[in-house]
Design an enzyme around this catalytic site. Structure first.
Site, PDB file in Angstrom:
ATOM      1  N   HIS A 111      44.906  50.720  46.560  1.00 17.51           N
ATOM      2  CA  HIS A 111      44.279  51.007  47.870  1.00 17.51           C
ATOM      3  C   HIS A 111      44.184  49.767  48.758  1.00 17.51           C
ATOM      4  O   HIS A 111      43.848  49.879  49.935  1.00 17.51           O
ATOM      5  CB  HIS A 111      42.868  51.581  47.696  1.00 17.51           C
ATOM      6  CG  HIS A 111      42.849  52.939  47.062  1.00 17.51           C
ATOM      7  ND1 HIS A 111      43.596  53.994  47.531  1.00 17.51           N
ATOM      8  CD2 HIS A 111      42.165  53.415  45.978  1.00 17.51           C
ATOM      9  CE1 HIS A 111      43.382  55.063  46.766  1.00 17.51           C
ATOM     10  NE2 HIS A 111      42.523  54.731  45.810  1.00 17.51           N
ATOM     11  N   ASP A 148      48.776  58.064  40.368  1.00 18.28           N
ATOM     12  CA  ASP A 148      47.320  58.129  40.482  1.00 18.28           C
ATOM     13  C   ASP A 148      46.945  59.361  41.312  1.00 18.28           C
ATOM     14  O   ASP A 148      47.710  59.791  42.172  1.00 18.28           O
ATOM     15  CB  ASP A 148      46.826  56.858  41.189  1.00 18.28           C
ATOM     16  CG  ASP A 148      45.316  56.677  41.123  1.00 18.28           C
ATOM     17  OD1 ASP A 148      44.843  55.908  40.268  1.00 18.28           O
ATOM     18  OD2 ASP A 148      44.611  57.311  41.940  1.00 18.28           O
ATOM     19  N   HIS A 150      44.852  59.566  43.578  1.00 19.23           N
ATOM     20  CA  HIS A 150      44.599  59.158  44.971  1.00 19.23           C
ATOM     21  C   HIS A 150      45.867  58.547  45.568  1.00 19.23           C
ATOM     22  O   HIS A 150      46.581  57.824  44.875  1.00 19.23           O
ATOM     23  CB  HIS A 150      43.461  58.129  45.025  1.00 19.23           C
ATOM     24  CG  HIS A 150      42.198  58.605  44.391  1.00 19.23           C
ATOM     25  ND1 HIS A 150      41.838  58.247  43.103  1.00 19.23           N
ATOM     26  CD2 HIS A 150      41.222  59.424  44.857  1.00 19.23           C
ATOM     27  CE1 HIS A 150      40.675  58.835  42.805  1.00 19.23           C
ATOM     28  NE2 HIS A 150      40.289  59.552  43.841  1.00 19.23           N
ATOM     29  N   ASP A 229      43.734  59.277  36.670  1.00 25.52           N
ATOM     30  CA  ASP A 229      42.620  60.099  37.153  1.00 25.52           C
ATOM     31  C   ASP A 229      43.039  61.478  37.640  1.00 25.52           C
ATOM     32  O   ASP A 229      42.210  62.241  38.129  1.00 25.52           O
ATOM     33  CB  ASP A 229      41.819  59.356  38.241  1.00 25.52           C
ATOM     34  CG  ASP A 229      42.696  58.607  39.219  1.00 25.52           C
ATOM     35  OD1 ASP A 229      43.933  58.785  39.190  1.00 25.52           O
ATOM     36  OD2 ASP A 229      42.138  57.837  40.026  1.00 25.52           O
TER      37      ASP A 229
HETATM   38 ZN   LIG Z   1      42.674  56.888  41.727  1.00 26.17          ZN
END
Ligand SMILES: [Zn+2]
Length: 292
Positions: A111, A148, A150, A229
């Site tokens: 991120h 991931d 995200h 995740d």
């Molecule tokens: Zn994540």
């Protein structure tokens, strides 16, 4: 990141325990991650951003960059070693010392944008590794694969329109950080997945979207932003991947690497917040990296 934060030190113990329990540790060669240098960090982050982080580094307690991203007195050093792991892993696979490498690092990195920390991430480790391969080793093309749950907004921010890098990803949408679903850059292959999607939807995305793009691009090294995740047991999101999906995708990626990259794969831990599922998933992933 503070008490009760999901991005906790026990995540790495959970992975180490499962590697031992699965009998995989005896097949691994451990290396100590060095600190990334300023020059290596500057390949992906702006000078101003790096200076801001140093200025914000607290002498005690926590300094909050955003509501879920904090610095304690040791965070910047840890993040430098996380990025340095990507650099060392790159050196090892390019030299042929190792064919594949797994870096169980914290904090995660995908991120972190060129000029912004967010989402538990400070330095974008996978990007530091990829730029090191391009600029220090002279590789022409590298791929970054991100599974991931995200979207890896930071990696996309850093590599958008860099023709030497192909990024392929899947992520739950809509979900934090609410990006990636409207990317236009030719080198970004982002596949959003609806909440509730599981292995079938994931494998279809990989087969239909990732693999053709990767084979056309012919990367000389494959990086994996390995967040676990999207596992069905993970408390932070709503996809339903299992250990067998992580094993399958790892095999597929190792096959791409065998075709184009002399088998070279560097994988870095990103998310994964159910300690048990994280350990099992990482072990499934590492088993395939060893077998490749
Ligand atoms: Zn994540």
């Amino acid at each position: 990141m503070g008490p009760y934060h999901p991005e906790c030190p026990e995540r790495l113990t959970a992975i180490a325990d499962r590697l031992i329990a699965a009998g995989l540790d005896v097949h691994l060669t451990p290396f100590e991650a060095p600190a990334a240098t300023d020059e290596q960090l500057r390949r992906v982050h702006s000078e101003a951003y790096l200076d801001e982080l140093e200025a914000a580094n607290p002498e005690s307690g926590l300094h909050y960059i955003d509501p879920d991203t904090a610095l304690n007195p040791h965070t910047l050093a840890a993040a430098r070693h996380a990025a340095g792991a990507a650099v060392l892993a790159t050196d090892l696979v390019v030299a042929g010392t190792c064919r594949t490498a797994f870096c169980p690092v914290r904090p995660p990195g995908h991120h972190a944008e060129r000029r912004r920390a967010m989402g538990f991430c400070i330095y974008n480790s996978v990007a530091v590794g990829a730029r090191h391969a391009l600029e220090a080793h002279g590789l022409a093309r590298v791929a970054v694969v991100d599974f991931d749950v995200h979207h890896g907004n930071g990696t996309e921010d850093i590599f958008t329109d860099d023709p030497r890098v192909l990024m392929v990803s899947t992520f739950q949408h809509p979900l934090y950080p609410y990006s990636g679903f409207e990317s236009n850059a030719a080198n970004m292959v982002n596949v959003p997945l609806a909440a509730g999607s599981g292995g079938d939807e994931f494998r279809e995305a990989v087969r239909e979207r990732w693999l053709p793009a990767l084979d056309a691009f012919r990367p000389e090294l494959i990086y994996i932003s390995a967040g676990f995740d999207a596992h069905r047991e993970d408390p932070l999101a709503g996809l339903n991947f299992t250990e067998s999906d992580y094993a399958w995708v790892t095999r597929e990626l190792c096959s791409v690497a065998a075709r184009h990259a002399r088998g070279r794969v560097v994988s870095l831990l990103e998310g994964g917040y159910s300690l048990s599922a994280l350990g099992r998933s990482a072990a499934s992933h590492v088993r395939e990296l060893i077998a490749s």
